[in-house]
Design a protein around this motif. Structure first.
Motif, PDB file in Angstrom:
ATOM      1  N   LEU A  64       0.842  -1.199   0.000  1.00 53.28           N
ATOM      2  CA  LEU A  64       0.000   0.000   0.000  1.00 53.28           C
ATOM      3  C   LEU A  64       0.879   1.252   0.000  1.00 53.28           C
ATOM      4  CD1 LEU A  64      -2.899   1.162   0.204  1.00 53.28           C
ATOM      5  CD2 LEU A  64      -2.590   1.173   2.695  1.00 53.28           C
ATOM      6  N   ALA A  65       1.936   1.206   0.813  1.00 56.36           N
ATOM      7  CA  ALA A  65       2.877   2.327   0.836  1.00 56.36           C
ATOM      8  C   ALA A  65       3.589   2.468  -0.511  1.00 56.36           C
ATOM      9  CB  ALA A  65       3.904   2.117   1.951  1.00 56.36           C
ATOM     10  N   GLY A  66       3.747   1.349  -1.196  1.00 57.82           N
ATOM     11  CA  GLY A  66       4.402   1.376  -2.506  1.00 57.82           C
ATOM     12  C   GLY A  66       3.505   1.818  -3.640  1.00 57.82           C
ATOM     13  N   GLY A  67       2.205   2.043  -3.344  1.00 58.69           N
ATOM     14  CA  GLY A  67       1.313   2.570  -4.367  1.00 58.69           C
ATOM     15  C   GLY A  67       0.228   1.628  -4.827  1.00 58.69           C
ATOM     16  N   PHE A  68       0.239   0.370  -4.358  1.00 60.42           N
ATOM     17  CA  PHE A  68      -0.800  -0.578  -4.777  1.00 60.42           C
ATOM     18  C   PHE A  68      -1.982  -0.473  -3.816  1.00 60.42           C
ATOM     19  CE2 PHE A  68       2.556  -2.217  -7.346  1.00 60.42           C
ATOM     20  CZ  PHE A  68       1.906  -2.742  -8.450  1.00 60.42           C
ATOM     21  N   HIS A  69      -2.919   0.411  -4.161  1.00 61.95           N
ATOM     22  CA  HIS A  69      -4.061   0.662  -3.288  1.00 61.95           C
ATOM     23  C   HIS A  69      -5.118  -0.416  -3.410  1.00 61.95           C
ATOM     24  CE1 HIS A  69      -2.777   5.139  -3.909  1.00 61.95           C
ATOM     25  NE2 HIS A  69      -1.969   4.477  -3.128  1.00 61.95           N
ATOM     26  N   TRP A  70      -5.222  -1.031  -4.574  1.00 64.06           N
ATOM     27  CA  TRP A  70      -6.239  -2.059  -4.806  1.00 64.06           C
ATOM     28  C   TRP A  70      -5.604  -3.336  -5.322  1.00 64.06           C
ATOM     29  CZ3 TRP A  70      -6.870   3.000  -6.501  1.00 64.06           C
ATOM     30  CH2 TRP A  70      -7.845   3.737  -5.812  1.00 64.06           C
ATOM     31  N   ILE A  71      -5.863  -4.442  -4.649  1.00 60.41           N
ATOM     32  CA  ILE A  71      -5.457  -5.768  -5.120  1.00 60.41           C
ATOM     33  C   ILE A  71      -6.728  -6.610  -5.145  1.00 60.41           C
ATOM     34  CG2 ILE A  71      -4.047  -7.808  -4.714  1.00 60.41           C
ATOM     35  CD1 ILE A  71      -2.064  -6.028  -3.241  1.00 60.41           C
ATOM     36  N   ASN A  72      -7.225  -6.853  -6.342  1.00 55.75           N
ATOM     37  CA  ASN A  72      -8.498  -7.542  -6.528  1.00 55.75           C
ATOM     38  C   ASN A  72      -8.232  -9.024  -6.796  1.00 55.75           C
ATOM     39  OD1 ASN A  72     -11.026  -8.456  -7.360  1.00 55.75           O
ATOM     40  ND2 ASN A  72     -11.555  -6.503  -8.302  1.00 55.75           N
ATOM     41  N   VAL A  73      -8.716  -9.880  -5.920  1.00 50.76           N
ATOM     42  CA  VAL A  73      -8.489 -11.326  -6.049  1.00 50.76           C
ATOM     43  C   VAL A  73      -9.786 -12.014  -6.462  1.00 50.76           C
ATOM     44  CG1 VAL A  73      -7.745 -13.436  -4.896  1.00 50.76           C
ATOM     45  CG2 VAL A  73      -6.696 -11.245  -4.286  1.00 50.76           C
ATOM     46  N   ILE A 208      -2.947  -0.819  -9.350  1.00 51.97           N
ATOM     47  CA  ILE A 208      -4.010  -1.825  -9.239  1.00 51.97           C
ATOM     48  C   ILE A 208      -3.473  -3.160  -9.741  1.00 51.97           C
ATOM     49  CG2 ILE A 208      -6.363  -2.452  -9.887  1.00 51.97           C
ATOM     50  CD1 ILE A 208      -6.833   0.470 -10.614  1.00 51.97           C
ATOM     51  N   LEU A 209      -3.816  -4.220  -9.044  1.00 51.30           N
ATOM     52  CA  LEU A 209      -3.444  -5.568  -9.485  1.00 51.30           C
ATOM     53  C   LEU A 209      -4.682  -6.458  -9.404  1.00 51.30           C
ATOM     54  CD1 LEU A 209      -1.534  -7.952 -10.173  1.00 51.30           C
ATOM     55  CD2 LEU A 209      -1.072  -8.147  -7.724  1.00 51.30           C
ATOM     56  N   PHE A 210      -4.984  -7.146 -10.503  1.00 52.79           N
ATOM     57  CA  PHE A 210      -6.024  -8.168 -10.509  1.00 52.79           C
ATOM     58  C   PHE A 210      -5.346  -9.533 -10.528  1.00 52.79           C
ATOM     59  CE2 PHE A 210      -8.538  -4.667 -12.423  1.00 52.79           C
ATOM     60  CZ  PHE A 210      -9.592  -4.667 -11.521  1.00 52.79           C
ATOM     61  N   MET A 211      -5.670 -10.357  -9.547  1.00 54.77           N
ATOM     62  CA  MET A 211      -5.098 -11.709  -9.469  1.00 54.77           C
ATOM     63  C   MET A 211      -6.255 -12.699  -9.483  1.00 54.77           C
ATOM     64  SD  MET A 211      -2.347 -13.240  -6.754  1.00 54.77           S
ATOM     65  CE  MET A 211      -3.407 -13.301  -5.329  1.00 54.77           C
ATOM     66  N   GLN A 212      -6.207 -13.639 -10.427  1.00 54.47           N
ATOM     67  CA  GLN A 212      -7.311 -14.595 -10.568  1.00 54.47           C
ATOM     68  C   GLN A 212      -6.801 -16.025 -10.441  1.00 54.47           C
ATOM     69  OE1 GLN A 212      -9.474 -14.245 -14.239  1.00 54.47           O
ATOM     70  NE2 GLN A 212     -10.944 -15.848 -13.713  1.00 54.47           N
ATOM     71  N   PHE A 213      -7.409 -16.764  -9.502  1.00 57.93           N
ATOM     72  CA  PHE A 213      -7.110 -18.193  -9.350  1.00 57.93           C
ATOM     73  C   PHE A 213      -8.051 -18.957 -10.286  1.00 57.93           C
ATOM     74  CE2 PHE A 213      -5.652 -16.463  -5.309  1.00 57.93           C
ATOM     75  CZ  PHE A 213      -4.439 -17.127  -5.121  1.00 57.93           C
ATOM     76  N   LEU A 214      -7.496 -19.630 -11.276  1.00 59.93           N
ATOM     77  CA  LEU A 214      -8.298 -20.421 -12.205  1.00 59.93           C
ATOM     78  C   LEU A 214      -8.552 -21.805 -11.598  1.00 59.93           C
ATOM     79  CD1 LEU A 214      -6.521 -19.536 -15.584  1.00 59.93           C
ATOM     80  CD2 LEU A 214      -8.505 -18.440 -14.533  1.00 59.93           C
ATOM     81  N   PRO A 215      -9.487 -22.568 -12.156  1.00 50.95           N
ATOM     82  CA  PRO A 215      -9.733 -23.928 -11.648  1.00 50.95           C
ATOM     83  C   PRO A 215      -8.478 -24.794 -11.717  1.00 50.95           C
ATOM     84  CG  PRO A 215     -11.508 -23.229 -13.099  1.00 50.95           C
ATOM     85  CD  PRO A 215     -10.443 -22.185 -13.215  1.00 50.95           C
ATOM     86  N   VAL A 216      -8.361 -25.703 -10.789  1.00 58.77           N
ATOM     87  CA  VAL A 216      -7.209 -26.620 -10.763  1.00 58.77           C
ATOM     88  C   VAL A 216      -7.163 -27.421 -12.063  1.00 58.77           C
ATOM     89  CG1 VAL A 216      -6.215 -28.649  -9.623  1.00 58.77           C
ATOM     90  CG2 VAL A 216      -7.211 -26.786  -8.252  1.00 58.77           C
ATOM     91  N   TYR A 217      -5.975 -27.508 -12.642  1.00 56.03           N
ATOM     92  CA  TYR A 217      -5.799 -28.266 -13.894  1.00 56.03           C
ATOM     93  C   TYR A 217      -5.255 -29.650 -13.532  1.00 56.03           C
ATOM     94  CZ  TYR A 217      -4.646 -29.208 -18.787  1.00 56.03           C
ATOM     95  OH  TYR A 217      -4.592 -29.743 -20.057  1.00 56.03           O
TER      96      TYR A 217
END
Length: 414
Positions: A64-73, A208-217
């Motif tokens: 957050l201090a580094g500038g990443f205010h939003w991390i959308n999981v 902003i970072l969007f991180m998405q966990f996909l279904p297990v392969y």
């Protein structure tokens, strides 16, 4: 704006980010004290779970201090027993460390990293797989350790791997390295998106970072036996989720294309195609330099002798195949069915040592020079044309600049 923020906001952010890292250190230090492999394989005790939560909160404040205010999981992170390995892509910046600090999954790290003050303690806390550069057998040992942990039925933390093996510009997914797929266990793909397109993909804060966990392969029986197939299929699934294409470029191709040597490769170089064919033949990057010495020694004995496809096959000790024919065609410019084996050796040297072009030129001189240690303008044209992977090159001005005495021949020293 950048100048103003650098003098005002940046020092404040840097101070808080450094403070948060220092704040995390004692927790990681205490949690790591006296831990051995047997203890690590046991379920986390209640106080370690509390330390985990505290450290994740501290790391979140650091970002957050580094500038990443939003991390959308998005999506659900699988349990270690469901997927022992998390494959993350694309890898585009140092900020891809955010998923590591959010999950505390183990990663593959240089062994030297654990000796870095403060940071080394935090690294050891996540129980990474250490790789020693001084150990000639480190690649095999790393794969074996990944395999051992992946097949431990969830006793070890998940391993997070960036299978591309290098940073890219997010426009596509390059060839995945097979290390994460050799164990043949289910993996969970994780895709990253930085939606702010106004910043550099290499080092700027995206906000902003969007991180998405996909279904297990879950791999098929064929994929378990063929890690390359497994890697390609997982890459395809991740590319579809990201909405990007895939390319057959690899980590080694990126090294070759971005090499900061005395020669800068032109955009239309065919050396990338040559490098792909080299890999297709089964010549591995870790053994290429030894192979190069062997091929160079043979080429020096053959001197100017040209070879046909059958002789080229015998020279490489590979059977004639479609891949070998394509490689032969790259050097058969006159389409007369024969090639100069010296050109193959020069191209292989560039692929082996992309940033050491003077070593390649020195080797080329040894291959082309006469008994007096000199080469002609035509020889120089062949050398540079092959070293840069282009069909035509004019070296007249260069040759005349070197050949001050107008002898019609030059030495490597000159």
């Amino acid at each position: 704006q950048i100048a103003f923020m650098t003098l005002t906001l940046f020092p404040i952010r840097l101070f808080f980010a450094a403070f948060m890292m220092l704040l995390a250190w004692p927790f990681a230090f205490l949690a790591s004290m006296g831990s051995d492999e047997q203890e690590l394989e046991k379920p986390l005790s209640w106080w370690r779970r509390i330390v985990d939560v505290l450290l994740k909160a501290i790391m979140r404040m650091m970002w957050l201090a580094g500038g990443f205010h939003w991390i959308n999981v998005k999506g659900r992170r699988a349990l270690p027993a469901e997927a022992a390995i998390l494959t993350v892509a694309p890898h585009s910046s140092y900020f891809d460390a955010i998923p590591v600090t959010m999950t505390f999954a183990s990663i593959v790290m240089k062994a030297e990293s654990k000796d870095i003050p403060v940071w080394g303690t935090l690294i050891k806390y996540i129980r990474p797989v250490f790789v020693s550069r001084s150990d000639q057998d480190s690649r095999r040992k790393t794969v074996e350790e990944i395999k051992r942990r992946a097949q431990s039925d969830g006793k070890w933390p998940q391993i997070m791997i960036f299978p591309e093996g290098t940073c890219t510009n997010r426009s596509c997914l390059i060839t995945f390295k097979p290390g994460a797929f050799i164990p043949g266990v289910p993996v969970q793909p994780v895709v990253l998106r930085y939606p702010n397109k106004l910043v550099s993909s290499a080092c700027s804060v995206a906000g902003i970072l969007f991180m998405q966990f996909l279904p297990v392969y879950i791999p098929s029986e064929e994929e378990r036996k063929n890690p390359v197939l497994y890697a390609n299929n997982v890459r395809r699934v991740m590319a579809e989720a990201l909405g990007v294409s895939v390319t057959d470029y690899t980590f080694e191709d990126c090294q070759l294309a971005l090499a900061e040597g005395q020669l800068r490769l032109p955009s239309d170089t065919c050396l990338l195609e040559f490098a792909k064919l080299v890999r297709s033949l089964g010549l591995k990057p870790e053994t290429l330099e030894d192979d190069l010495d062997k091929y160079a020694a043979s080429a020096m004995k053959m001197k100017k002798e040209k070879v046909d496809l059958k002789e080229f096959s015998a020279y490489l000790e590979f059977p004639v195949s479609h891949t070998l024919e394509n490689m032969f065609t790259l050097f058969d410019e006159n389409e007369d069915g024969v090639i100069d084996i010296r050109e193959f050796v020069i191209a292989l040297s560039v692929v082996c040592k992309p940033s050491k072009t003077l070593e390649t030129i020195q080797l080329a001189f040894q291959l082309y020079q006469s008994e007096s240690g000199t080469i002609t303008e035509e020889d120089l044209a062949h050398i540079l044309k092959t070293a840069m992977g282009v069909s035509q090159i004019n070296v007249t001005h260069l040759f005349r600049a070197v050949d001050e005495e107008e002898k019609g021949k030059i030495t490597y020293g000159e």
